[in-house]
Write a protein that holds these residues in place. Sequence first.
Motif, short mmCIF file in Angstrom:
data_model
loop_
_atom_site.label_atom_id
_atom_site.label_comp_id
_atom_site.label_asym_id
_atom_site.label_seq_id
_atom_site.Cartn_x
_atom_site.Cartn_y
_atom_site.Cartn_z
N SER A 69 2.66 -6.48 -6.29
CA SER A 69 2.88 -5.64 -5.12
C SER A 69 4.37 -5.58 -4.84
CB SER A 69 2.13 -6.26 -3.93
OG SER A 69 2.29 -5.48 -2.77
N ASN B 41 1.60 -4.09 0.44
CA ASN B 41 0.32 -3.49 0.85
C ASN B 41 -0.82 -3.92 -0.06
OD1 ASN B 41 1.17 -1.83 3.18
ND2 ASN B 41 2.59 -1.04 1.63
N THR B 42 -0.60 -3.84 -1.36
CA THR B 42 -1.62 -4.31 -2.30
C THR B 42 -1.81 -5.82 -2.12
OG1 THR B 42 -0.93 -2.57 -3.81
CG2 THR B 42 -2.25 -4.33 -4.75
N PRO C 234 -0.51 -1.42 -7.29
CA PRO C 234 -0.10 -0.12 -6.75
C PRO C 234 0.03 0.87 -7.89
CG PRO C 234 1.70 -1.74 -6.57
CD PRO C 234 0.56 -2.43 -7.21
N TYR D 160 2.26 3.28 -9.95
CA TYR D 160 3.68 3.21 -10.26
C TYR D 160 3.98 4.23 -11.35
CZ TYR D 160 8.17 0.84 -11.12
OH TYR D 160 9.50 0.52 -11.24
N ASN D 161 4.80 5.21 -11.04
CA ASN D 161 5.12 6.27 -12.01
C ASN D 161 3.85 6.80 -12.68
OD1 ASN D 161 7.78 5.95 -11.39
ND2 ASN D 161 8.25 4.69 -13.18
N PHE E 207 -1.37 3.48 -3.07
CA PHE E 207 -0.58 4.56 -3.68
C PHE E 207 0.04 5.35 -2.54
CE2 PHE E 207 -2.94 8.53 -2.80
CZ PHE E 207 -4.07 7.99 -2.21
N ALA F 148 -0.31 10.22 -5.29
CA ALA F 148 -1.39 10.53 -6.22
C ALA F 148 -1.84 9.24 -6.89
CB ALA F 148 -0.92 11.53 -7.27
N GLN G 197 -0.99 4.52 1.11
CA GLN G 197 0.14 3.96 1.87
C GLN G 197 -0.21 2.61 2.51
OE1 GLN G 197 0.94 7.63 3.95
NE2 GLN G 197 1.45 8.60 2.03
C1 LIG Z 1 9.30 3.26 -8.64
C2 LIG Z 1 8.06 3.69 -7.89
C3 LIG Z 1 7.15 4.54 -8.46
C4 LIG Z 1 6.02 4.97 -7.79
N1 LIG Z 1 5.15 5.82 -8.37
C5 LIG Z 1 4.09 6.31 -7.67
C6 LIG Z 1 3.19 7.27 -8.22
O1 LIG Z 1 3.35 7.69 -9.36
N2 LIG Z 1 2.15 7.72 -7.47
C7 LIG Z 1 1.93 7.26 -6.20
O2 LIG Z 1 0.97 7.67 -5.56
N3 LIG Z 1 2.76 6.35 -5.64
C8 LIG Z 1 3.83 5.86 -6.35
N4 LIG Z 1 4.66 4.96 -5.78
C9 LIG Z 1 4.42 4.51 -4.42
C10 LIG Z 1 3.63 3.21 -4.35
O3 LIG Z 1 2.43 3.28 -5.05
C11 LIG Z 1 3.36 2.92 -2.88
O4 LIG Z 1 4.59 2.68 -2.23
C12 LIG Z 1 2.44 1.71 -2.65
O5 LIG Z 1 2.10 1.68 -1.28
C13 LIG Z 1 3.10 0.40 -3.03
O6 LIG Z 1 2.19 -0.62 -2.84
P1 LIG Z 1 2.71 -2.10 -2.50
O7 LIG Z 1 3.09 -2.11 -1.05
O8 LIG Z 1 1.54 -2.96 -2.81
O9 LIG Z 1 3.88 -2.36 -3.38
C14 LIG Z 1 5.79 4.49 -6.49
C15 LIG Z 1 6.69 3.60 -5.91
C16 LIG Z 1 7.80 3.19 -6.60
C17 LIG Z 1 8.75 2.21 -5.93
#
Ligand SMILES: Cc1cc2nc3c(=O)[nH]c(=O)nc-3n(C[C@H](O)[C@H](O)[C@H](O)COP(=O)(O)O)c2cc1C
Length: 385
Positions: A255, A259-260, A306, A308-309, A339, A342, A369
Motif C-alpha cells: 500500500s 488505503n489498501t 492498489p 498501479y499503472n 484504485f 480505473a 479512493q
Molecule cells: C504511480 C501510480 C500509479 C497509479 N496507477 C493507477 C491506475 O493505473 N489506475 C488507478 O485506478 N489508480 C492508479 N493509481 C492510484 C492508486 O491506485 C490509488 O491512489 C490508491 O488509492 C492507492 O492505494 P493505497 O492507499 O493503498 O496506496 C496510481 C497511483 C500511483 C502513485
Amino acid sequence: MRLSERIRYVGVNDMRTTRFESQWTLPFGVSYNSYLVVDEKVALIDTAAAQYEDEFLTNIKAEIGDRRIDYLVVNHMEPDHSALQAAVRRVYPDCEIVTNAKAATMIEGFNGITEGIKVVKEGESLSLGEVSLRFFMVPMVHWPETMVSWCPEEKTLFSGDAFGAFKAVGNSVTDSYSNTFEEYKDEMTRYYASIVGKYGGPVQTALKKVGGLAIGRLCPTHGPVWENRIADVIALYDRLSRYEASRGVCLAYGSMYGNTEKAALALAEALKARGVECAVHNLTAEDYSFALRDVFKYDTLILGSPTYNNGIFPPVRQLMQGVCDRMVKGRRFMAFGSFTWAAASVKLLNEMASAAGFEILGEGTTFKQGFTPDKFDAEALAALV
Ligand SMILES: Cc1cc2nc3c(=O)[nH]c(=O)nc-3n(C[C@H](O)[C@H](O)[C@H](O)COP(=O)(O)O)c2cc1C
Ligand SMILES: [Fe+2]
Ligand SMILES: [Fe+2]
C-alpha cells in the motif's frame, strides 16, 4: 566439532551476509555446513562460501591436524558450498574430488578444475576403511547435479540443501535441545519456500529414494544436524513438497498511501474474530520470502494491492509471480485493493490465481479512493474464507 568419533562438523556460521542469494534476508544468519569423515582415508563433504576460507581451513586443521584429505565429495555445486574447492586443493593437493558427471562439468565451469576428479554413479560406494560412502542422485533438489552421500556404518545422510534451514547453528550444531525443531521450523520452511519450493516433484522422488535408508543422523548443508527430530524434519519436507497446507490465511498486501493497508488490517481483524489463523505481511516493509513461507504454510492466500499503472502494485505482483513460479497448488484465493480512476489489480490477481488453479473466493473487492468500512465489508469477506 565432533558429531561422532568418525564424523566431524567443519562448517561456518555467516552472520554478516544480509541477503542469501542476494535476495533472501537473513535476520538470524545462515550456516554453510561441511563435514569430515575420518577413517583410514579422510573425506571432506562439500565446502563453504568464498568469504570463509580461513575459518573453514582452520576448522579442518583443528579436526585432522597434519593428516591429509583423500577425498573431497561434492554433493552440490551452488557456490555457497563449492566456492572453496580450489582452496582445499591448494592445501591438500592430492585430494581426489568425488562427484557425479553433471557436477564434474560445473566444477570445471566454476572453479576451472579438471584433474583428479573421480566420477561416481547412482548407488556406487566408496570405501574409506572401516566405513564407506554411498551416493544417490537427487536431481533438481534444487539443481540438476545434486546428489546425497550416505554413510551406512554411521547411519548418516549428508543431504546437501535438502532439509536445510536458514538461521545459524548453535554451539552444539545438533538438535540437542528438545525444542530445536520448533526453533528452526519457520526458517526451514522459509528456506524451502524461497529456494526449493518450485521442485516439489523432485523432492518427493528424492524422499522416496532415501526413505529406505537407515538414518540416525541427518547432515544438511544449512542449519542444525538432526539426530533427535529426524522424523519431524522429514515429515515437514514431505508436507511442503506436496504443497500440503493447514487451515489458515496468509494475508499479504502492499500500500502506498494506506488505503489498501486499512482494508487489510480490517480483514485480518474480521478473520481473527471468526477464529481463523491469519498471518499478515506488509510486502513493502519486509522481503517476500516471509509471505512465501506462509503461502506454503496456510491453505488460503489473500492479497491486497492498489491498482498501479493499470496493473498490480509491483511488490504484490512479485509475491504472486513467486507463488506461480513455484507452482503452488491447491490454495484458496481472494484479492482486494484501492484504485482511483480505473480498477485493474484485483482482476489481474484473480486471473493469475485462476491460471494457478486456485479456488477463487468471491470476486474480490475493489474500492474507489479512500478506505471506509462501507466500501469494504470485511465481515462479509471473512465469512467467505
Ligand atoms: C504511480 C501510480 C500509479 C497509479 N496507477 C493507477 C491506475 O493505473 N489506475 C488507478 O485506478 N489508480 C492508479 N493509481 C492510484 C492508486 O491506485 C490509488 O491512489 C490508491 O488509492 C492507492 O492505494 P493505497 O492507499 O493503498 O496506496 C496510481 C497511483 C500511483 C502513485
Ligand atoms: Fe543450493
Ligand atoms: Fe546451499
